[in-house]
Design an enzyme around this catalytic site. Structure first.
Site, mmCIF file in Angstrom:
data_model
loop_
_atom_site.group_PDB
_atom_site.id
_atom_site.type_symbol
_atom_site.label_atom_id
_atom_site.label_comp_id
_atom_site.label_asym_id
_atom_site.label_seq_id
_atom_site.Cartn_x
_atom_site.Cartn_y
_atom_site.Cartn_z
ATOM 1 N N PRO A 1 0.767 -1.253 0.000
ATOM 2 C CA PRO A 1 0.000 0.000 0.000
ATOM 3 C C PRO A 1 0.797 1.302 0.000
ATOM 4 C CG PRO A 1 0.022 -0.941 2.198
ATOM 5 C CD PRO A 1 0.732 -1.920 1.297
ATOM 6 N N CYS A 2 1.386 1.623 -1.135
ATOM 7 C CA CYS A 2 2.120 2.878 -1.257
ATOM 8 C C CYS A 2 1.178 4.083 -1.187
ATOM 9 C CB CYS A 2 2.948 2.900 -2.529
ATOM 10 S SG CYS A 2 2.045 2.524 -4.030
#
Length: 159
Positions: A121-122
């Site tokens: 989850p950037c």
């Protein structure tokens, strides 16, 4: 690599797996050849992503096959997986967590090179003060993902 393309609330997504696990997630469709093969892992990835977008899944349970990237990038990608659903950290926070407090910009580059967006989850990484900056899918998409997670988190806590 074996690829699958499917529709999601954020548009078409292309997902790839290899013999070790999920190895790519791209925004938009890629061209699939006529000998397209669907396997259990591609089906599981699609189902989990659909559940995520429906607000029914907050933790992915897929084997990942992350190849490439520098040692620093791989450390950043590992750190991203530790950011809890519905929470955000700054690029500086991530830089400190991987042992290089002055590397906030390098964290941004590593996030941009993340081969498995959403699942790694950037989008949960923001600029100082919560400023909405940088995302391979664009800022509106980043905002959409963060708002989805915030809504689900609030609904879960209040139900």
């Amino acid at each position: 690599m074996r690829w699958s393309v499917f529709d999601s609330p954020i548009g078409e997504l292309s997902v790839a797996v290899d013999d070790d696990g999920l190895c790519r997630l791209r925004f938009g469709a890629i061209e699939l050849g006529p000998d397209r093969v669907r396997d259990d892992l591609l089906i599981a990835a699609e189902e989990q992503l659909k559940a995520y977008f429906a607000g029914e899944l907050t933790q992915f349970d897929l084997p990942l096959s992350v190849r490439g990237g520098s040692q620093f990038e791989r450390a950043v990608w590992e750190r991203l997986k530790q950011i809890p659903y519905g929470e955000m950290q700054t690029y500086g926070d991530v830089a400190k967590a991987v042992g290089d407090p002055g590397a906030a910009r390098a964290v941004g580059v590593a996030c941009n090179r993340n081969p498995i967006a959403v699942i790694v989850p950037c989008h949960r990484v923001v600029g100082a003060g919560g400023k909405m900056v940088g995302f391979g899918g664009g800022i509106p998409l980043k905002r959409h993902l963060l708002e989805l997670e915030a809504r689900v988190t609030i609904e879960t806590q209040w139900l």
